[in-house]
Design a protein around this motif. Structure first.
Motif, PDB file in Angstrom:
ATOM      1  N   LEU A   1      -0.331 -28.511  -1.977  1.00 15.53           N
ATOM      2  CA  LEU A   1       0.765 -29.308  -2.653  1.00 15.53           C
ATOM      3  C   LEU A   1       0.664 -30.783  -2.149  1.00 15.53           C
ATOM      4  CD1 LEU A   1       3.811 -26.904  -1.624  1.00 15.53           C
ATOM      5  CD2 LEU A   1       2.913 -27.426  -3.979  1.00 15.53           C
ATOM      6  N   GLU A   2      -0.449 -31.119  -1.115  1.00 11.52           N
ATOM      7  CA  GLU A   2      -0.392 -32.215  -0.577  1.00 11.52           C
ATOM      8  C   GLU A   2      -0.482 -33.450  -1.564  1.00 11.52           C
ATOM      9  OE1 GLU A   2      -3.840 -32.861   1.945  1.00 11.52           O
ATOM     10  OE2 GLU A   2      -3.441 -34.979   2.641  1.00 11.52           O
ATOM     11  N   GLN A   3      -1.140 -33.377  -2.371  1.00  7.34           N
ATOM     12  CA  GLN A   3      -1.387 -34.922  -3.452  1.00  7.34           C
ATOM     13  C   GLN A   3       0.014 -34.841  -3.940  1.00  7.34           C
ATOM     14  OE1 GLN A   3      -4.114 -36.826  -4.723  1.00  7.34           O
ATOM     15  NE2 GLN A   3      -4.749 -36.301  -2.440  1.00  7.34           N
ATOM     16  N   GLU A   4       0.535 -33.645  -4.470  1.00 13.32           N
ATOM     17  CA  GLU A   4       1.864 -34.119  -5.265  1.00 13.32           C
ATOM     18  C   GLU A   4       3.099 -34.232  -4.401  1.00 13.32           C
ATOM     19  OE1 GLU A   4       1.016 -30.139  -8.106  1.00 13.32           O
ATOM     20  OE2 GLU A   4       2.645 -31.327  -8.744  1.00 13.32           O
ATOM     21  N   ALA A   5       2.953 -33.696  -3.359  1.00 15.11           N
ATOM     22  CA  ALA A   5       4.009 -34.162  -2.251  1.00 15.11           C
ATOM     23  C   ALA A   5       4.106 -35.608  -1.820  1.00 15.11           C
ATOM     24  CB  ALA A   5       3.960 -33.311  -1.009  1.00 15.11           C
ATOM     25  N   LEU A   6       2.757 -36.080  -1.607  1.00 13.44           N
ATOM     26  CA  LEU A   6       2.641 -37.440  -1.273  1.00 13.44           C
ATOM     27  C   LEU A   6       3.165 -38.109  -2.144  1.00 13.44           C
ATOM     28  CD1 LEU A   6      -0.581 -37.521   1.025  1.00 13.44           C
ATOM     29  CD2 LEU A   6       1.644 -37.581   1.623  1.00 13.44           C
TER      30      LEU A   6
END
Lengths: 144, 203
Positions: free
Chosen positions: B106-111
């Protein structure tokens, strides 16, 4: 503790929850952010575990889902690729005229707030939080 | 180099103070805790100097999110974190119940979404106070200062860039980050017209 006061508070709260529960059992979340959709779903189900939560990752997918499912409540992001939430609103109205639409957006510009007013849709600021979801549910309750 | 009057500088600082305050409220709601901010550092630099200022104060690699704004002014807003903190930032967004693998997924979307919320809170406040409205790109996640500054306006080295720089930290977590705003010379003039309107509205 004044028990009469507590009884009155519980009564109002209970009525509030019952009326919103009776209004919406199907919600469509339209947002290109998967994380925001996850958060919104989780918070809505915390409050209404029996509701059906649908998701769309862009406006066109959302319009198609709204047409098929006729959700009672639609939460709609504004800044999305291909079509904005503002552009999608008239299409959503066409395909699902009884849906109550609320913009759930990070875009706090006055122009967007004004457009929400002109379109007669709700407006709630991100982040997707308990506060934001409760505002959306209060709007839903007021429009029922 | 761009010169502005004392009252204009004061008003510009006040506008950015309010904008950062709004962004801090949004970040505080996201994180569920108090956000500490430094006083905004505002200056006019050449593009190379601006990049050096962003790079020079960091020891480690940064990851960040940028959003471009256009019409009526060209600007880039950047939210940066030390790269090693990125998964902690994601955890703030999605909660504690996710595994490391799920967080990484989820990292890219969350950032991107965190950047979307914070940067829009900031720029939206500025545009509201200066009585403009602007178009914006979708947020983009990048690693490294060079990548975050990439292609910003292809500004000639002889031009001025407005750089606004803020440090922030979250009280209950050992998390901190930086906000930066870049704007080229023609856009600075458009912004200063808005600052003059703000001065007139509040005079």
């Amino acid at each position: 503790m004044d028990c009469r006061h507590v009884t009155r508070v519980v009564h109002v709260t209970d009525q509030g929850f019952r009326s919103v529960n009776a209004i919406a059992s199907k919600v469509l979340i339209i947002d290109d952010s998967r994380v925001s959709r996850i958060k919104a779903r989780s918070l809505l189900l915390e409050r209404h575990p029996d509701w059906l939560i649908l998701e769309a990752g862009n406006a066109l997918e959302g319009v198609e889902l709204a047409r098929r499912e006729q959700p009672r409540l639609i939460t709609l992001d504004v800044n999305m690729p291909d079509m904005s939430g503002i552009q999608a609103t008239p299409l959503l109205r066409q395909v699902s005229p009884d849906s109550i639409i609320v913009l759930l957006t990070a875009n706090i510009q006055d122009a967007i707030v004004a457009q929400a007013r002109e379109l007669a849709v709700g407006y709630v600021e991100k982040p997707v939080s308990a506060l934001a979801i409760d505002k959306i549910l209060a709007y839903l309750g007021s429009r029922a | 180099m761009m010169a502005i009057g004392e009252l204009q500088r004061d008003a510009l600082t006040e506008i950015f103070n309010m904008a950062i305050g709004r962004a801090a409220v949004a970040l505080g709601r996201l994180a569920g805790e108090e956000v500490r901010l430094t006083v905004p550092e505002i200056g006019f630099y050449s593009p190379r100097e601006a990049a050096a200022r962003l790079e020079g104060s960091r020891e480690k690699r940064v990851c960040g999110v940028f959003q471009n704004y256009h019409a009526p002014f060209e600007a880039r807003a950047i939210l940066m974190f030390p790269e090693e903190q990125s998964l902690e930032i994601v955890r703030l967004m999605v909660g504690e119940s996710y595994s490391l693998d799920e967080l990484t997924e989820l990292e890219q979307e969350a950032l991107a979404e965190i950047g979307n919320i914070i940067l829009n809170a900031c720029i939206g406040t500025i545009t509201n106070l200066t009585r403009v409205s602007c178009d914006m790109s979708l947020p983009q996640v990048q690693v490294g200062i060079e990548e975050l500054l990439l292609d910003f306006g292809n500004i000639p080295e002889s031009d001025s860039v407005l750089l606004v720089y803020i440090d922030f930290s979250l009280s209950a977590h050992t998390l901190h980050g930086y906000l930066a705003f870049l704007m080229n010379l023609p856009s600075i003039k458009t912004l200063m017209d808005g600052v003059d309107r703000f001065i007139a509205d509040n005079g």
